[in-house]
Design a protein around this motif. Structure first.
Motif, mmCIF file in Angstrom:
data_model
loop_
_atom_site.group_PDB
_atom_site.id
_atom_site.type_symbol
_atom_site.label_atom_id
_atom_site.label_comp_id
_atom_site.label_asym_id
_atom_site.label_seq_id
_atom_site.Cartn_x
_atom_site.Cartn_y
_atom_site.Cartn_z
ATOM 1 N N GLU A 42 42.621 -19.760 14.195
ATOM 2 C CA GLU A 42 41.960 -20.978 13.519
ATOM 3 C C GLU A 42 41.959 -21.876 15.141
ATOM 4 O O GLU A 42 42.664 -20.795 16.262
ATOM 5 N N GLU A 43 41.895 -23.077 14.575
ATOM 6 C CA GLU A 43 41.411 -23.834 15.985
ATOM 7 C C GLU A 43 42.495 -24.384 16.645
ATOM 8 O O GLU A 43 43.478 -24.606 16.321
ATOM 9 N N GLY A 44 42.298 -24.272 18.027
ATOM 10 C CA GLY A 44 43.670 -25.087 19.060
ATOM 11 C C GLY A 44 44.605 -23.532 19.018
ATOM 12 O O GLY A 44 45.264 -24.467 20.537
ATOM 13 N N GLU A 45 44.281 -23.011 18.804
ATOM 14 C CA GLU A 45 46.207 -22.096 19.193
ATOM 15 C C GLU A 45 45.413 -21.750 21.007
ATOM 16 O O GLU A 45 46.035 -21.825 21.601
ATOM 17 N N MET A 46 44.269 -21.310 21.052
ATOM 18 C CA MET A 46 44.723 -21.093 22.437
ATOM 19 C C MET A 46 43.102 -21.912 23.706
ATOM 20 O O MET A 46 41.525 -20.833 22.835
ATOM 21 N N GLY A 47 42.953 -22.516 23.852
ATOM 22 C CA GLY A 47 41.691 -22.181 24.770
ATOM 23 C C GLY A 47 40.824 -23.177 23.887
ATOM 24 O O GLY A 47 40.675 -23.294 22.282
ATOM 25 N N ASN A 48 39.525 -22.064 24.226
ATOM 26 C CA ASN A 48 38.129 -22.722 23.569
ATOM 27 C C ASN A 48 38.153 -21.359 23.467
ATOM 28 O O ASN A 48 36.459 -20.565 23.475
ATOM 29 N N LEU A 49 38.710 -20.803 22.427
ATOM 30 C CA LEU A 49 37.954 -18.886 21.856
ATOM 31 C C LEU A 49 37.234 -19.447 20.637
ATOM 32 O O LEU A 49 38.054 -20.623 19.645
ATOM 33 N N GLU A 50 37.370 -18.361 20.441
ATOM 34 C CA GLU A 50 36.266 -18.525 18.469
ATOM 35 C C GLU A 50 37.632 -17.825 17.576
ATOM 36 O O GLU A 50 38.167 -17.371 18.086
ATOM 37 N N ASN A 51 37.197 -19.129 16.603
ATOM 38 C CA ASN A 51 38.485 -18.424 15.390
ATOM 39 C C ASN A 51 37.843 -18.473 14.153
ATOM 40 O O ASN A 51 36.730 -18.771 14.015
ATOM 41 N N VAL A 52 38.452 -17.142 13.509
ATOM 42 C CA VAL A 52 37.998 -16.921 12.313
ATOM 43 C C VAL A 52 36.964 -17.730 11.330
ATOM 44 O O VAL A 52 36.286 -17.808 10.625
ATOM 45 N N VAL A 53 38.113 -18.862 11.223
ATOM 46 C CA VAL A 53 37.772 -19.512 9.705
ATOM 47 C C VAL A 53 36.610 -20.520 10.033
ATOM 48 O O VAL A 53 35.754 -20.844 9.129
ATOM 49 N N ASP A 54 36.151 -20.885 11.913
ATOM 50 C CA ASP A 54 35.097 -21.709 11.739
ATOM 51 C C ASP A 54 34.231 -20.836 11.893
ATOM 52 O O ASP A 54 32.786 -21.256 11.592
ATOM 53 N N TYR A 55 33.901 -19.449 12.139
ATOM 54 C CA TYR A 55 33.265 -19.180 12.987
ATOM 55 C C TYR A 55 32.665 -18.507 11.170
ATOM 56 O O TYR A 55 31.508 -18.755 11.482
ATOM 57 N N ALA A 56 33.794 -18.004 10.480
ATOM 58 C CA ALA A 56 32.956 -18.410 9.116
ATOM 59 C C ALA A 56 32.282 -19.270 8.507
ATOM 60 O O ALA A 56 31.046 -18.664 8.030
ATOM 61 N N GLU A 57 32.136 -20.166 8.755
ATOM 62 C CA GLU A 57 31.346 -21.356 8.244
ATOM 63 C C GLU A 57 30.499 -21.626 9.211
ATOM 64 O O GLU A 57 29.273 -21.488 8.101
ATOM 65 N N LYS A 58 30.488 -21.447 10.263
ATOM 66 C CA LYS A 58 28.987 -21.616 11.080
ATOM 67 C C LYS A 58 28.003 -20.505 10.299
ATOM 68 O O LYS A 58 26.593 -20.423 10.625
ATOM 69 N N LEU A 59 28.580 -19.243 10.366
ATOM 70 C CA LEU A 59 27.391 -18.043 9.856
ATOM 71 C C LEU A 59 27.322 -18.609 9.037
ATOM 72 O O LEU A 59 25.761 -17.940 8.333
ATOM 73 N N ARG A 60 27.841 -19.090 8.093
ATOM 74 C CA ARG A 60 27.181 -19.462 6.656
ATOM 75 C C ARG A 60 25.427 -20.066 6.823
ATOM 76 O O ARG A 60 25.179 -20.158 5.839
ATOM 77 N N CYS A 61 25.844 -20.724 8.064
ATOM 78 C CA CYS A 61 25.209 -21.734 7.482
ATOM 79 C C CYS A 61 24.088 -20.898 8.522
ATOM 80 O O CYS A 61 22.996 -21.438 8.238
ATOM 81 N N ALA A 62 24.343 -20.395 9.764
ATOM 82 C CA ALA A 62 23.648 -20.028 10.261
ATOM 83 C C ALA A 62 22.482 -18.289 10.196
ATOM 84 O O ALA A 62 20.946 -18.272 9.467
ATOM 85 N N LEU A 63 23.617 -17.746 8.927
ATOM 86 C CA LEU A 63 22.590 -17.351 8.095
ATOM 87 C C LEU A 63 21.771 -17.285 6.507
ATOM 88 O O LEU A 63 22.031 -17.607 5.771
ATOM 89 N N PRO A 64 21.307 -16.702 6.149
ATOM 90 C CA PRO A 64 20.341 -16.701 5.231
ATOM 91 C C PRO A 64 21.451 -17.167 3.411
ATOM 92 O O PRO A 64 22.617 -16.109 3.883
ATOM 93 N N SER A 65 20.924 -17.986 2.963
ATOM 94 C CA SER A 65 22.358 -18.442 2.067
ATOM 95 C C SER A 65 22.400 -17.478 0.816
ATOM 96 O O SER A 65 23.176 -17.169 0.598
ATOM 97 N N GLU A 66 21.636 -15.967 0.864
ATOM 98 C CA GLU A 66 22.166 -15.226 -0.162
ATOM 99 C C GLU A 66 22.674 -14.239 0.425
ATOM 100 O O GLU A 66 23.401 -13.082 -0.081
ATOM 101 N N VAL A 67 23.207 -13.637 1.633
ATOM 102 C CA VAL A 67 23.926 -13.467 2.883
ATOM 103 C C VAL A 67 25.512 -13.661 2.236
ATOM 104 O O VAL A 67 26.139 -14.849 2.495
ATOM 105 N N GLN A 68 26.496 -13.020 1.628
ATOM 106 C CA GLN A 68 27.705 -13.142 1.157
ATOM 107 C C GLN A 68 28.834 -13.116 2.045
ATOM 108 O O GLN A 68 29.274 -11.843 3.174
ATOM 109 N N VAL A 69 29.513 -14.206 2.944
ATOM 110 C CA VAL A 69 30.762 -14.431 3.848
ATOM 111 C C VAL A 69 31.624 -14.232 4.098
ATOM 112 O O VAL A 69 31.906 -15.127 2.823
#
Ligand code: ADP
Ligand code: MG
Length: 685
Positions: free
Chosen positions: A479-506
């Motif tokens: 999750e966010e904020g454990e270490m510097g500005n590294l990507e985190n699983v929780v937020d990234y999944a959300e980001k991908l849901r927006c970036a990928l076509p809606s039928e893609v299950q993330v």
């Protein structure tokens, strides 16, 4: 006050902070001292703008060249400031810091520190920190520790707590005999803890680390050797003979064994029928097909009327092995009566499993640590297999073996380690190597890219999914904020849901989820109802979903190459062309060159050795060589010399006083027993 005192006793730590610490597994002062920094930040002398390389953190001493420009976007105040020095210019961007407009005067000189990024062809820093020259000078060349954190807990809070803990905790009696201290050049433990948390300089830090790494290796190796004494040359109580079952099974399989697999299978058969009990390690790169060898050994055991157990490090992996075996039963009618036993099963399910194990109704037991619970009693346990062995502590392996009366032991590992190290780390085992991949695998295509390439990657993933394939995306933190500005699983999944076509299950997966949830997600991924799985490296171990064809790794620069290689091994397992996309947030030449090694080779041994060579053993923090043999600090590759030293020290000590019964060894004995009892068992986190 001693190491068992609760952290609540420390100043400034109330109920709320206590809960946050507990999330990190820190309850006592001792836990706090053992919460070693993850890395250190070095406040280096300022550099010229021209030398500030994108992706790196640096300090610059600059003059403001224009009037700061401010605007508002979505409730956020944005301030852009142009700055320059004699070598070039750059831009700073600040969010919600309107007061800086007054502080920063055109023509004034200021010192800023931040991460350099490129926006178009312009160098920029977002939210850099402002320092007075004086203040910065004081910190220059200091190493500031960065701790693993959790949301709500700041690095400063941890540092303050550690400082108090160090001040309050007296030195413990030295437990090593003087000769070991002298021969191995070790500093006292208390001093080492002080310097690890608050290093005066790099040299002191390395000395501190060396002592603590030695401690880890020493206790690990001592427990290992003690184990070996108990298991060496034990009479074979379960002499087994090859039956038609394994022969027929091999005929039914859709593929034939590789030569390497055939050789190892012969070694296993010889072991299990010899007068001495089997104690064997199967080492083979990811995808080399170790599972089938375990299945064959287990089948031979079942056909000889005995029970076999297969222990995997995660529920996900255990469930997957169970499915594989159940499929063999359905399809080929092999003589397994398998049962699954994992922690997340209901009490009723477990009771039924215990019953089947105890009565001998089940002849193959597959599970996690649940297999070694006291409650589990076996009827005739003759073979114990541990998959991805490095994930288990020595004690766990020992405990499973004790469930039977001297069962045969087979352990499997994909950790690429050179033979010299293997002999130290697996001294109690005979070693077989599966040094050949099954035929017909298409080599994985790799690319190493920077973050600006992401849109292409997402497009590519969408295309692969449209073709029926699946993808993994790995982020370094949960999750966010454990270490510097590294990507985190929780937020990234959300980001991908927006970036990928809606039928893609993330969906996402990480180690802190409940086991039942993890299982459900993995099952759904295996069943293809999830297309893209965003995960931490928990996925690194053993998962087999041959339909997955893309592995994308964010912040690839944070991982050891051996670990990236393990991750890569999750794809390319079927007959589809597979791809790896390593995204690096750092673009300096060194990082890129290091990652390019993955492009050149598919050989885990080679990759690990090159990584070590390139970075040099001096570079001990930040990147972990591999997630395997998860010592807290020590790394079997980078600390190979200390490992060798600890191994020699253990050997000579045990030659002199095997049970550590002499008075001068009492403190050491106590310490080792305590380590064993605390379950500091070098398992992965
Ligand atoms: P690992 O050694 O990483 O544990 P696995 O045992 O999971 O690898 O095997 C990876 C894949 O290769 C599995 O899908 C397995 O069925 C397949 N496999 C194993 N041996 C062979 C072989 N000789 N020929 C073709 N495919 C094989
Ligand atoms: Mg495996």
């Amino acid at each position: 006050m001693d190491r068992n005192t609760s952290v609540l006793e420390l100043k400034g730590i109330g109920k709320k902070t206590e809960t946050l610490f507990a999330k990190l597994g820190i309850r006592s002062v001792g836990d706090l001292l053992a919460h070693y920094p993850r890395d250190y930040e070095l406040y280096e002398a300022p550099v010229k703008i021209a030398q500030a390389s994108p992706g790196s953190v640096c300090a610059v001493y600059v003059t403001v060249t224009g009037i700061p420009n401010e605007r508002r976007a979505h409730q956020i105040h944005i301030l852009n400031v142009n700055v320059a020095d004699s070598s070039g210019s750059m831009q700073f961007t600040f969010f919600n810091m309107p007061f800086l407009k007054k502080t920063l005067k055109q023509g004034g000189y200021y010192l800023f520190r931040g991460t350099v990024q490129m926006r178009g062809n312009k160098k920029v820093m977002e939210q850099p920190k402002l320092f007075s020259l004086e203040e910065y000078k004081k910190q220059t060349d200091c190493l500031i520790p960065g701790y693993a954190l959790t949301k709500g807990l700041t690095n400063l809070t941890v540092r303050k707590a550690v400082r108090q803990a160090l001040d309050l905790c007296e030195s413990q009696e030295e437990y090593y005999p003087p000769q070991i201290l002298r021969d191995c050049g070790l500093i006292p433990e208390r001093e080492a803890l002080e310097s690890l948390h608050f290093p005066a300089n790099r040299e002191r830090l390395l000395q501190a680390r060396r002592r603590l790494v030695f401690d880890e290796f020493f206790s690990f190796l001592y427990l290992l050797r003690r184990n070996r004494q108990a298991s060496e040359g034990v009479e074979n109580r379960f002499r087994m003979f090859e039956t038609a079952d394994t022969v027929r099974f091999l005929e039914h399989l859709p593929f034939s064994l590789t030569n390497a697999q055939r050789k190892v299978w012969q070694e296993i058969k010889d072991d299990m029928s010899s007068p001495v009990c089997m104690n064997r390690l199967i080492q083979g790169d990811v995808g080399s097909g170790k599972t089938i060898l375990a299945v064959l050994a287990l089948l031979m055991t079942a056909a000889n009327g005995c029970q076999g157990a297969l222990m995997a490090p995660t529920e996900v992996l255990a469930a997957q092995h169970y499915e594989t075996v159940a499929e063999y039963v359905r399809r080929y009618g092999v003589c397994f009566r398998p049962v699954l036993l994992v922690g997340s099963m209901t009490a009723g399910e477990k009771r039924e499993a215990y019953r089947r194990i105890e009565t001998g109704e089940a002849n193959l037991i597959i599970g996690t640590h649940a297999l070694i619970q006291d409650r589990v009693r076996y009827k005739a346990l003759a073979l114990v297999v541990t998959d991805e062995q490095h994930r288990f502590g020595v004690r766990q392996r020992e405990r499973l073996a004790k469930k039977g009366e001297d069962p045969h032991i087979l352990v499997m590992s994909a950790t690429p380690i050179p033979r010299t190290l293997a002999i130290i780390l697996y001294g109690d085992l005979d070693i077989s190597v599966v040094d050949e991949l099954p035929q017909g695998r298409l080599p994985i295509k790799n690319c190493v890219v920077n973050t600006s390439w992401r849109p292409n990657a997402y497009k590519f993933i969408a295309e692969q999914v449209a073709q029926g394939r699946q993808a993994y995306v790995i982020c370094p933190q949960v999750e966010e904020g454990e270490m510097g500005n590294l990507e985190n699983v929780v937020d990234y999944a959300e980001k991908l849901r927006c970036a990928l076509p809606s039928e893609v299950q993330v969906a996402f997966l990480h180690g802190r989820m409940r086991p039942a949830d993890k299982n459900r997600i993995m099952e759904e991924f295996a069943a293809r109802s999830i297309d893209v799985l965003v995960s931490t490296t928990v996925i690194e171990v053993g998962i087999n979903v041959p339909n997955a064809s893309v592995m994308m790794v964010e912040n690839a620069e944070r991982f050891g190459l051996a670990q990236l290689h393990q991750l890569r091994g999750r794809v390319g397992r079927g007959n589809h062309q597979s791809y790896c996309i390593f995204v690096s947030a750092k673009e300096d030449q060194e990082t890129m060159e290091r990652l390019q090694i993955l492009n050149r080779s598919n050989d885990g041994f080679y990759i690990a050795s090159q990584d070590l060579e390139l970075r040099g053993p001096g570079d001990l923090f930040g990147v972990r060589q591999s997630g395997d043999f998860s010592f807290r600090l020590g790394d079997i590759y980078t600390d190979a010399a200390v490992l060798k030293m600890a191994s020699d020290a253990v050997d000579s000590l045990m030659a002199e006083d095997p049970q550590l019964e002499r008075p001068q060894h009492r403190a050491l004995r106590q310490r080792l027993d305590q380590t064993a009892a605390n379950g500091v068992d070098f398992r992965s986190i």
